[in-house]
Scaffold this motif. Structure first.
Motif, PDB file in Angstrom:
ATOM      1  N   SER A 141      33.765  16.874 -26.080  1.00 20.74           N
ATOM      2  CA  SER A 141      33.097  15.605 -26.354  1.00 20.74           C
ATOM      3  C   SER A 141      32.420  15.099 -25.088  1.00 20.74           C
ATOM      4  CB  SER A 141      34.122  14.572 -26.815  1.00 20.74           C
ATOM      5  OG  SER A 141      35.029  14.264 -25.767  1.00 20.74           O
ATOM      6  N   ALA A 142      31.468  14.181 -25.258  1.00 19.77           N
ATOM      7  CA  ALA A 142      30.810  13.584 -24.100  1.00 19.77           C
ATOM      8  C   ALA A 142      31.833  12.896 -23.204  1.00 19.77           C
ATOM      9  CB  ALA A 142      29.736  12.600 -24.560  1.00 19.77           C
ATOM     10  N   LYS A 143      32.755  12.151 -23.815  1.00 23.48           N
ATOM     11  CA  LYS A 143      33.761  11.450 -23.028  1.00 23.48           C
ATOM     12  C   LYS A 143      34.665  12.420 -22.298  1.00 23.48           C
ATOM     13  CE  LYS A 143      37.294   7.849 -23.295  1.00 23.48           C
ATOM     14  NZ  LYS A 143      37.997   6.876 -24.164  1.00 23.48           N
ATOM     15  N   GLY A 144      35.109  13.468 -22.983  1.00 22.99           N
ATOM     16  CA  GLY A 144      35.995  14.443 -22.359  1.00 22.99           C
ATOM     17  C   GLY A 144      35.344  15.155 -21.186  1.00 22.99           C
ATOM     18  N   VAL A 145      34.084  15.569 -21.354  1.00 18.88           N
ATOM     19  CA  VAL A 145      33.371  16.257 -20.278  1.00 18.88           C
ATOM     20  C   VAL A 145      33.107  15.301 -19.122  1.00 18.88           C
ATOM     21  CG1 VAL A 145      31.234  17.430 -19.653  1.00 18.88           C
ATOM     22  CG2 VAL A 145      32.359  17.968 -21.819  1.00 18.88           C
ATOM     23  N   ALA A 146      32.742  14.052 -19.435  1.00 16.54           N
ATOM     24  CA  ALA A 146      32.491  13.067 -18.381  1.00 16.54           C
ATOM     25  C   ALA A 146      33.746  12.832 -17.547  1.00 16.54           C
ATOM     26  CB  ALA A 146      32.005  11.756 -18.990  1.00 16.54           C
ATOM     27  N   ILE A 147      34.872  12.658 -18.197  1.00 18.01           N
ATOM     28  CA  ILE A 147      36.127  12.404 -17.480  1.00 18.01           C
ATOM     29  C   ILE A 147      36.513  13.616 -16.634  1.00 18.01           C
ATOM     30  CG2 ILE A 147      38.608  12.060 -17.789  1.00 18.01           C
ATOM     31  CD1 ILE A 147      37.883  10.216 -20.167  1.00 18.01           C
ATOM     32  N   ALA A 148      36.328  14.819 -17.179  1.00 14.19           N
ATOM     33  CA  ALA A 148      36.658  16.037 -16.430  1.00 14.19           C
ATOM     34  C   ALA A 148      35.803  16.178 -15.178  1.00 14.19           C
ATOM     35  CB  ALA A 148      36.487  17.265 -17.323  1.00 14.19           C
ATOM     36  N   ASN A 149      34.625  15.569 -15.189  1.00 20.85           N
ATOM     37  CA  ASN A 149      33.723  15.672 -14.048  1.00 20.85           C
ATOM     38  C   ASN A 149      33.718  14.432 -13.158  1.00 20.85           C
ATOM     39  OD1 ASN A 149      31.960  18.298 -14.101  1.00 20.85           O
ATOM     40  ND2 ASN A 149      32.169  17.676 -16.237  1.00 20.85           N
ATOM     41  N   GLY A 150      34.747  13.580 -13.279  1.00 23.31           N
ATOM     42  CA  GLY A 150      34.928  12.489 -12.332  1.00 23.31           C
ATOM     43  C   GLY A 150      34.252  11.184 -12.678  1.00 23.31           C
ATOM     44  N   TYR A 151      33.887  10.986 -13.945  1.00 21.94           N
ATOM     45  CA  TYR A 151      33.197   9.769 -14.355  1.00 21.94           C
ATOM     46  C   TYR A 151      34.144   8.603 -14.659  1.00 21.94           C
ATOM     47  CZ  TYR A 151      28.607  12.063 -15.103  1.00 21.94           C
ATOM     48  OH  TYR A 151      27.400  12.705 -14.948  1.00 21.94           O
ATOM     49  N   GLN A 152      35.430   8.873 -14.775  1.00 21.58           N
ATOM     50  CA  GLN A 152      36.357   7.892 -15.322  1.00 21.58           C
ATOM     51  C   GLN A 152      36.362   6.561 -14.570  1.00 21.58           C
ATOM     52  OE1 GLN A 152      38.072   7.955 -18.025  1.00 21.58           O
ATOM     53  NE2 GLN A 152      39.733   6.493 -17.839  1.00 21.58           N
ATOM     54  N   SER A 153      36.409   6.601 -13.253  1.00 18.23           N
ATOM     55  CA  SER A 153      36.580   5.354 -12.494  1.00 18.23           C
ATOM     56  C   SER A 153      35.390   4.418 -12.666  1.00 18.23           C
ATOM     57  CB  SER A 153      36.792   5.662 -11.005  1.00 18.23           C
ATOM     58  OG  SER A 153      35.664   6.338 -10.468  1.00 18.23           O
ATOM     59  N   PHE A 154      34.177   4.949 -12.623  1.00 16.87           N
ATOM     60  CA  PHE A 154      33.038   4.038 -12.740  1.00 16.87           C
ATOM     61  C   PHE A 154      32.792   3.630 -14.183  1.00 16.87           C
ATOM     62  CE2 PHE A 154      30.094   7.708 -13.451  1.00 16.87           C
ATOM     63  CZ  PHE A 154      29.274   7.161 -14.440  1.00 16.87           C
ATOM     64  N   ILE A 155      33.195   4.459 -15.145  1.00 19.38           N
ATOM     65  CA  ILE A 155      33.114   4.056 -16.548  1.00 19.38           C
ATOM     66  C   ILE A 155      33.983   2.819 -16.775  1.00 19.38           C
ATOM     67  CG2 ILE A 155      33.834   4.724 -18.886  1.00 19.38           C
ATOM     68  CD1 ILE A 155      32.956   7.591 -18.155  1.00 19.38           C
ATOM     69  N   GLN A 156      35.181   2.838 -16.189  1.00 23.45           N
ATOM     70  CA  GLN A 156      36.086   1.696 -16.318  1.00 23.45           C
ATOM     71  C   GLN A 156      35.569   0.487 -15.543  1.00 23.45           C
ATOM     72  OE1 GLN A 156      39.795   3.456 -14.989  1.00 23.45           O
ATOM     73  NE2 GLN A 156      40.437   3.889 -17.094  1.00 23.45           N
ATOM     74  N   GLU A 157      35.079   0.717 -14.329  1.00 19.27           N
ATOM     75  CA  GLU A 157      34.599  -0.390 -13.500  1.00 19.27           C
ATOM     76  C   GLU A 157      33.441  -1.130 -14.157  1.00 19.27           C
ATOM     77  OE1 GLU A 157      32.050  -1.007  -9.414  1.00 19.27           O
ATOM     78  OE2 GLU A 157      33.418   0.708  -9.515  1.00 19.27           O
ATOM     79  N   LEU A 158      32.507  -0.392 -14.727  1.00 19.63           N
ATOM     80  CA  LEU A 158      31.309  -0.995 -15.319  1.00 19.63           C
ATOM     81  C   LEU A 158      31.466  -1.273 -16.808  1.00 19.63           C
ATOM     82  CD1 LEU A 158      28.518   1.179 -13.634  1.00 19.63           C
ATOM     83  CD2 LEU A 158      29.469  -1.001 -12.851  1.00 19.63           C
ATOM     84  N   ASN A 159      32.642  -0.901 -17.349  1.00 22.91           N
ATOM     85  CA  ASN A 159      32.855  -1.026 -18.797  1.00 22.91           C
ATOM     86  C   ASN A 159      31.706  -0.367 -19.556  1.00 22.91           C
ATOM     87  OD1 ASN A 159      34.263  -1.804 -21.104  1.00 22.91           O
ATOM     88  ND2 ASN A 159      33.215  -3.766 -21.248  1.00 22.91           N
ATOM     89  N   LEU A 160      31.398   0.850 -19.138  1.00 25.75           N
ATOM     90  CA  LEU A 160      30.239   1.579 -19.652  1.00 25.75           C
ATOM     91  C   LEU A 160      30.609   2.352 -20.918  1.00 25.75           C
ATOM     92  CD1 LEU A 160      27.253   2.254 -18.785  1.00 25.75           C
ATOM     93  CD2 LEU A 160      28.195   4.349 -17.787  1.00 25.75           C
ATOM     94  N   PRO A 161      30.005   2.026 -22.045  1.00 25.37           N
ATOM     95  CA  PRO A 161      30.321   2.766 -23.276  1.00 25.37           C
ATOM     96  C   PRO A 161      29.824   4.205 -23.199  1.00 25.37           C
ATOM     97  CG  PRO A 161      29.201   0.684 -23.760  1.00 25.37           C
ATOM     98  CD  PRO A 161      29.061   0.930 -22.289  1.00 25.37           C
ATOM     99  N   ILE A 162      30.596   5.119 -23.790  1.00 27.08           N
ATOM    100  CA  ILE A 162      30.163   6.508 -23.960  1.00 27.08           C
ATOM    101  C   ILE A 162      30.041   6.770 -25.448  1.00 27.08           C
ATOM    102  CG2 ILE A 162      30.672   8.933 -23.536  1.00 27.08           C
ATOM    103  CD1 ILE A 162      32.311   8.190 -21.184  1.00 27.08           C
ATOM    104  N   VAL A 163      28.881   7.239 -25.872  1.00 28.37           N
ATOM    105  CA  VAL A 163      28.686   7.509 -27.286  1.00 28.37           C
ATOM    106  C   VAL A 163      28.580   9.010 -27.520  1.00 28.37           C
ATOM    107  CG1 VAL A 163      27.537   5.294 -27.635  1.00 28.37           C
ATOM    108  CG2 VAL A 163      26.159   7.335 -27.212  1.00 28.37           C
ATOM    109  N   GLU A 164      29.117   9.443 -28.623  1.00 31.09           N
ATOM    110  CA  GLU A 164      28.925  10.816 -29.072  1.00 31.09           C
ATOM    111  C   GLU A 164      27.678  10.837 -29.956  1.00 31.09           C
ATOM    112  OE1 GLU A 164      30.939  12.963 -27.747  1.00 31.09           O
ATOM    113  OE2 GLU A 164      32.377  11.502 -26.976  1.00 31.09           O
ATOM    114  N   PHE A 165      26.828  11.826 -29.784  1.00 32.49           N
ATOM    115  CA  PHE A 165      25.591  11.889 -30.539  1.00 32.49           C
ATOM    116  C   PHE A 165      25.837  12.450 -31.936  1.00 32.49           C
ATOM    117  CE2 PHE A 165      22.671  12.244 -26.579  1.00 32.49           C
ATOM    118  CZ  PHE A 165      22.792  10.880 -26.382  1.00 32.49           C
TER     119      PHE A 165
END
Length: 323
Positions: A92-116
């Motif tokens: 999933s987009a979220k799973g791949v993003a988290i595996a590549n180090g996106y988690q901290s800034f996603i939480q900081e910015l409250n950035l939604p991740i959408v699956e297409f």
């Protein structure tokens, strides 16, 4: 024919450190009018990075999280409402993003991740009027395309145009490899029609560290030291090939964009910052050999089951293991 010159910003950029990267982004966007030229208050802004895979997080297979983070902050400061989206090959987009180090800034910015997924849209091309695209990209007010510079074992090089193939939802991408992959020209034209229909407002190319060799995931990181930006994704890709010393005819997406009349010649592009000649490298490594673009039926089936396994079994189980 184009009646105006496309403008491509090119600069040297060597760091993903926050302050340095923010300065680089400000510099490369300045000739284009800055982020405010693309984002107005209240607009929904899709950030479309390359989220290919979570399997090789240290090998520069995906757009760097630091770049996405800084662009997201700039969008927020301009009054926009950014969200992140992609349709990865596996998971999933979220799973791949988290595996590549996106988690901290996603939480900081409250950035939604959408699956297409969801409602899909036909292109306007007669040759590809059965190519379906995802609702989330088509209905965004602004699309900011954030590709990575990579060699590619099927398409030689993947840049801005190819990154928009991620807006074809789910495993439909594999079926398009089957349907159009026996003809590289047709496959390239399909990718160009996808890019024309998505029509990204802005493309910012992550070439600070690229991925050379047997990409898009089997190669190795390579310091390239380049950041590029343009509103014309076809002009940006053409300029980048000049830097990599790769012929446009070797790259199906660029060759197709030239045949279809949407890619300007190099002398028709304005370079308000650095010209590609000043950034050229002579030893960018292309794939050892090219693979066929088309996927055989068993490969499509295997790929589909792998995608479903990762997204619905492996990723949820990893969540439990971190608990």
């Amino acid at each position: 024919m184009q009646t105006y010159k496309s403008s491509v910003g090119l600069i040297r950029a060597t760091s993903y450190e926050s302050d340095a990267l923010r300065e680089s982004l400000t510099t490369v966007l300045e000739p284009l009018g800055g982020i405010a030229a693309f984002v107005k208050p209240g607009q929904k802004v899709l950030l479309k990075p390359n989220l290919l895979t979570g399997a090789r997080p240290t090998k520069e297979c995906t757009t760097r999280p630091e770049l996405v983070y800084e662009v997201a902050k700039m969008v927020i400061e301009a009054g926009g409402k950014p969200f992140l989206g992609d349709s990865p090959a596996f998971g999933s987009a979220k799973g791949v993003a988290i595996a590549n180090g996106y988690q901290s800034f996603i939480q900081e910015l409250n950035l939604p991740i959408v699956e297409f997924h969801g409602q899909r849209y036909h292109t306007v091309s007669e040759n590809f009027n059965h190519l379906l695209l995802c609702k989330e990209a088509m209905e965004a007010d602004v699309v900011i395309n954030l590709p990575k510079v990579k060699s590619h074992m099927q398409l030689t090089v993947t840049l801005g145009v190819k990154n928009l193939f991620g807006c074809v939802p789910g495993k439909m991408k594999a079926w398009w490899h089957m349907e159009a992959g026996k003809d590289a020209n047709r496959f390239g034209e399909m990718l160009v029609e996808t890019a024309k229909t998505i029509n990204p407002d802005l493309t910012i190319l992550d070439g600070i560290i690229g991925h050379e060799g047997n990409g898009p995931s089997g190669g190795e990181p390579r310091n390239l030291g380049i950041l590029a930006a343009a509103s014309d994704v076809f002009a940006l890709d053409r300029a980048m090939l000049e830097i990599l010393n790769v012929s446009p005819q070797q790259v199906p997406t660029v060759a197709a964009s030239q045949r279809l009349g949407v890619c300007p010649e190099l002398d028709e592009i304005e370079f308000p910052l650095l010209h590609p000649d000043l950034l050229q490298i002579s030893d960018w490594r292309l794939p050892d050999k090219l693979m066929p673009i088309d996927f055989a039926m068993p490969r499509v089936i295997k790929s589909t089951f792998k995608h479903l396994y990762i997204r619905f079994i492996k990723e949820p189980m990893n969540t439990y293991s971190r608990g």
